[in-house]
Design a protein around this motif. Structure first.
Motif: not given
Lengths: 208, 208, 208, 208
Positions: A27-35, A109-129
DNA sequence: GATGAATGAGTCTTCATTCAT
DNA sequence: GATGAATGAAGACTCATTCAT
């Protein structure tokens, strides 16, 4: 309470501690800045401990996503069980998603993150999960639609397609909230959402 | 051609060189793995030069997004000028967006990147700039709708709202392409898109 | 000296600075404890700079190995050109390798590192590169053997095999230096080396 | 069986359990990627337990090395007791080492690891322990050589030196297996090994 | 205008070891 | 005896940005 139970409980507590930190950061720094190190500081745990509880950052995100989906699922399920009309159910569910995107912005935001990141991003099994956890919500809505059809409330040759369209429209609209003021003009975004919802639901009746 | 013009031209050439590189990288390594130094290598320019032509990485992305939007705009505009029915225009435009998301995946990804990143991400002025470029496309579609209404082809009390709904639905549906196979079942995604499009357009006629 | 040349020179200087640091560390902490950050500290350069000059740690090691091999090569080549008997040449070369393993322990260790790490360790192209640099030395020795044979000093049906055996034996013996005192008993290791060398060279004459 | 014996037995079982895991990992992930936690997972024991049975990682490696040496020792001893000629014994032992380096690659790698790591690496007492276990094998071979000399099969003034040379050559040659294809050319490595072995054994007869 | 060397904080991840229970 | 949670330094590597030339 035996030792084992206590240990298991503590482990759950720690895992939550980590998710809490990650969620707050979301919420505070956005998903792209979480480490991981940020999470570890916020959770007041060592970096190593984070990795003890989660294999990697991705797993934390997925846990967060599942949490979010589960939360949403509960709300949706609740509506689906109400003693109200089918149409009304769809409307309430849509509004629940809308509120969710505002009140649980972090989860959305995190749900949207998974919906909208380019498809290549995740390994297939993850994607399925990920997909499967989201699927549960759609199934609830599907039941409402199918039931509505069987009771002649709705007329729809292709309920499954409508289901996806329904959700995609709502999701797309919520994303467009960012254009309030610059593109949407004076229109309130919520009005737009309600307007579209009405059209959507009407469209199930007469068209196929 | 005077010195000034030549300079201006060269400047443009360089900027394009950079965008070409960035675009190619976008497609090959994905938006999360683009770095200035990668761009500089690919563009055969020094890192310093990149910074001479663009203030920072963000600016490059925005330029890319504008490029993508401009490309899409041209296509959409072309359809809007065709001598075909209003409804047909909307259909063709929708299909153009669909093809665009496949054939110009790089551009679509970057547009989507700006649409779906959490709002905090950008400074307000940037946001406005991005939104405005996207707005141009919507205006073209709006003309079609308004014109359709004035010619009694469409009946719609709130054309502007419909416009947004129209685009949000299409965008949402395209994003959901990722669920092909896991959630969509056997349904072809394009069929789903066409199905939804039909409903969408029908809904402009009878409901308000 | 033009700007370009100076730049090129400086670049070379920096690269050497890095190798110097790595080489020194090799000697003081051992090859298993060298890290980029240690190198950077010792070289008084930032970590980033190390990576500017070398793609990764492996590349530094390879550069070091090549340096070592080149040094050894020069010495070997020098002997091969002396106006002495073939047998004497082989002896002197063997002794040069022995001294090298003592006086340039750092270089020997890194060469040995590449010789003795499990095969899977390196990517094929790397492996080839490493092997080829080492090959140069073997070629010099081969010339001596072949020349010795053509002049009837040596009798050997399979000079190439002998060549490998020759070097493998020397290398194996040097590695066994570690067993001085515990396994070798009172025997001086150098005596052992000379003894073996003598046998080795004699064996080229009478056996095939 | 008394309590004490059972305890001792259990202790041994646990230690083996750990070695089994470490050995399996050695083969699958390589010596540089073994960690205590990986061992603990594989052995289905807690990390703490690993530390109860072995002081540290090094000790596990040493135990593994001793295991390997013991295995090799058994094989070598078996040959030494055969009713065959002395020369034949040496040949068979050499071939046993060759097969060992292939069939028990895990054990060979770890032995080689101890042989080839820079000397600084180990504390003196450790070093002695390692060396002594390896020494046992050499002693068997020494017996063969000494016996051969006393029976006038071999003529050798310095059997002990020859012994070391013998083993060092074999070890060096096996290490050079990695150069098959790039440096060895078409020669099969095993042919090279046999060739060298023949020379080695011949050299014991006629030279001193 | 153009270059590219330099920085150093930041990324994720691994790991040996300890210790309270 | 056994557990496994916790640590935190260390590992390799990346990157946006600056600036002297």
């Amino acid at each position: 309470m035996g030792v084992k139970e206590r240990k298991a409980l503590e482990r759950k507590v720690r895992r939550n501690q980590i998710l809490d930190a990650a969620r707050a950061l979301l919420l505070s720094v956005g998903i792209n800045n979480i480490s991981i190190s940020k999470i570890s500081k916020r959770a007041e745990l060592s970096v190593g401990s984070i990795y003890f509880y989660y294999r990697n950052k991705e797993e934390i995100f997925i846990a967060l996503q599942e949490e979010g989906v589960a939360l949403l699922y509960t709300k949706v399920l609740h509506v689906s069980k109400k003693d109200i009309g089918h149409k009304e159910k769809l409307i309430q569910i849509a509004m629940i998603y809308y509120r969710f995107s505002e009140d649980q912005k972090d989860y959305f935001d995190i749900i949207n993150y998974f919906v909208s990141s380019p498809t290549i991003f995740f390994k297939p099994d993850l994607k399925t999960q990920i997909d499967m956890s989201a699927r549960k919500i759609l199934l609830v809505i599907r039941e409402i639609i199918l039931d509505g059809i069987s009771q002649k409330v709705f007329t729809e040759n292709d309920p499954y397609k409508f289901l996806i369209m329904f959700w995609a429209t709502l999701h797309g609209l919520i994303q467009f909230k960012r254009f309030e003021k610059t593109v949407l003009g004076n229109k309130s975004h919520e009005q737009l959402y309600r307007y579209s919802l009405k059209k959507l639901i009407s469209s199930i009746k007469y068209i196929n």
